[in-house]
Design an enzyme around this catalytic site. Structure first.
Site, PDB file in Angstrom:
ATOM      1  N   ASP A 107       0.923  -1.247  -0.019  1.00  0.00           N
ATOM      2  CA  ASP A 107      -0.080  -0.128  -0.189  1.00  0.00           C
ATOM      3  C   ASP A 107       0.844   1.230   0.033  1.00  0.00           C
ATOM      4  O   ASP A 107       1.877   1.469  -0.922  1.00  0.00           O
ATOM      5  CB  ASP A 107      -0.803   0.008   1.187  1.00  0.00           C
ATOM      6  CG  ASP A 107      -1.992   0.971   1.047  1.00  0.00           C
ATOM      7  OD1 ASP A 107      -3.094   0.875   0.424  1.00  0.00           O
ATOM      8  OD2 ASP A 107      -1.735   1.988   1.950  1.00  0.00           O
ATOM      9  N   HIS A 272      -7.047  -7.029   0.794  1.00  0.00           N
ATOM     10  CA  HIS A 272      -6.011  -6.072   0.668  1.00  0.00           C
ATOM     11  C   HIS A 272      -4.903  -6.154   1.764  1.00  0.00           C
ATOM     12  O   HIS A 272      -3.690  -5.868   1.379  1.00  0.00           O
ATOM     13  CB  HIS A 272      -6.568  -4.352   0.755  1.00  0.00           C
ATOM     14  CG  HIS A 272      -5.747  -3.440   0.837  1.00  0.00           C
ATOM     15  ND1 HIS A 272      -4.894  -3.057  -0.106  1.00  0.00           N
ATOM     16  CD2 HIS A 272      -5.287  -2.552   1.868  1.00  0.00           C
ATOM     17  CE1 HIS A 272      -4.182  -1.985  -0.202  1.00  0.00           C
ATOM     18  NE2 HIS A 272      -4.241  -1.757   1.178  1.00  0.00           N
TER      19      HIS A 272
END
Length: 292
Positions: A107, A272
């Site tokens: 990320d 994620h």
């Protein structure tokens, strides 16, 4: 009680411009630096770090502006640029005695890792990227209603003041919403870990917003300059991500191939937060990267 990666030492060392970084360090062998994402801290690597520590020296810092690391005021656009944060990682590794190392980011940390790969090709031996596309490409693929999944990118791109106030007034709800929405297996982030992430994020609202604001400004400028110059990543690269391309209408592998000639691009069925949801899969991907 502060949650830690079991068996790791905890250090505070200077990054770029003397900004102090907190990091967990463990294991022995060739060095691997792991950079966390949003809205998290180095703790997101706890499972992967323990698995890698049998073969590697594993260094897990909190990014500047996050967790226990220093949070300098954003006096200029460069303070939270990915170029500066990449220099943090290089300085931290050097302070620990490592002039060359592998770098893996998730990320926000993956955007820092990408910039480090372009800015420090002589330093990075391998590059791992989890669940992003480069900043320039990210803005180019966010179109129409599907782009609502990235509403926070637009919110934190606004001038200083309103985003910090809005987020600060509802920090747990704001940061918690991403932990809820982005995890396919919520049990992978147990309540004590979730609480630690929320505490750390609520204490870092201005610097987190500054990090995101940089990605709508100076980071785009840096990426565009490299794209215009035909710059590419010189080291082996592994990208693991969800199938965002199918959702948003772009070819993620093709975007990455333009930047990384030596690319292993993988899709995962995990959410994620894949380092926590699928640590065996992510550890194996890193191990295979390091053998290339």
């Amino acid at each position: 009680m502060t949650l830690t990666i079991p068996g790791f030492d905890h250090v505070r060392l200077p990054g770029a411009d003397g900004v102090e970084l907190a990091a967990a360090v463990g294991g022995s062998g060739s060095p691997v630096v792991l950079l966390h994402g949003f809205p998290q801290t180095h703790l997101m690597w706890r499972h992967v770090a323990e698995r890698l520590a049998g073969e590697h020296t594993v260094i897990c810092p909190d990014l500047r502006g996050y967790g226990a690391s220093e949070k300098p005021a954003a006096a200029g656009p460069d303070v939270y640029s990915k170029r500066t944060m990449a220099a943090d990682a290089v300085a931290l590794a050097a302070a620990l005695g490592h002039e060359r190392f592998a770098l893996v980011g998730h990320d926000r940390g993956a955007l820092v890792a990408f910039r480090a790969g372009l800015d420090h090709p002589e330093t990075l031996t391998h590059l791992g990227i989890l669940d992003v596309v480069p900043t320039l490409d990210m803005w180019n693929v966010l179109h129409g209603v599907p782009a609502a999944v990235g509403y926070h990118l637009f919110l934190m791109a606004q001038p200083p003041g309103l985003p910090e106030t809005m987020i600060g007034n509802s920090a747990d709800a704001f940061f918690g919403s991403f932990l809820d929405a982005w995890a396919r297996n919520p049990a992978a982030i147990p309540e004590p870990v979730r609480a630690a992430y929320l505490r750390a994020s609520a204490a870092a609202v201005p610097s987190i917003v500054a990090d995101y604001r940089a990605s709508a400004g100076i980071d785009v400028t840096h990426d565009q300059a490299d794209q215009d110059a035909g710059s590419q990543l010189a080291m082996p690269v592994t990208v693991v991500q969800q199938d965002w391309g199918a959702r948003l209408g772009y070819d993620a592998a093709a975007l990455w191939h333009a930047w990384a000639p030596d690319l292993d691009h993988r899709l995962t069925g995990a959410g994620h937060f894949m380092a926590e949801e699928a640590p065996d899969e992510i550890t194996e991907a890193i191990r295979e990267l390091l053998l290339r």
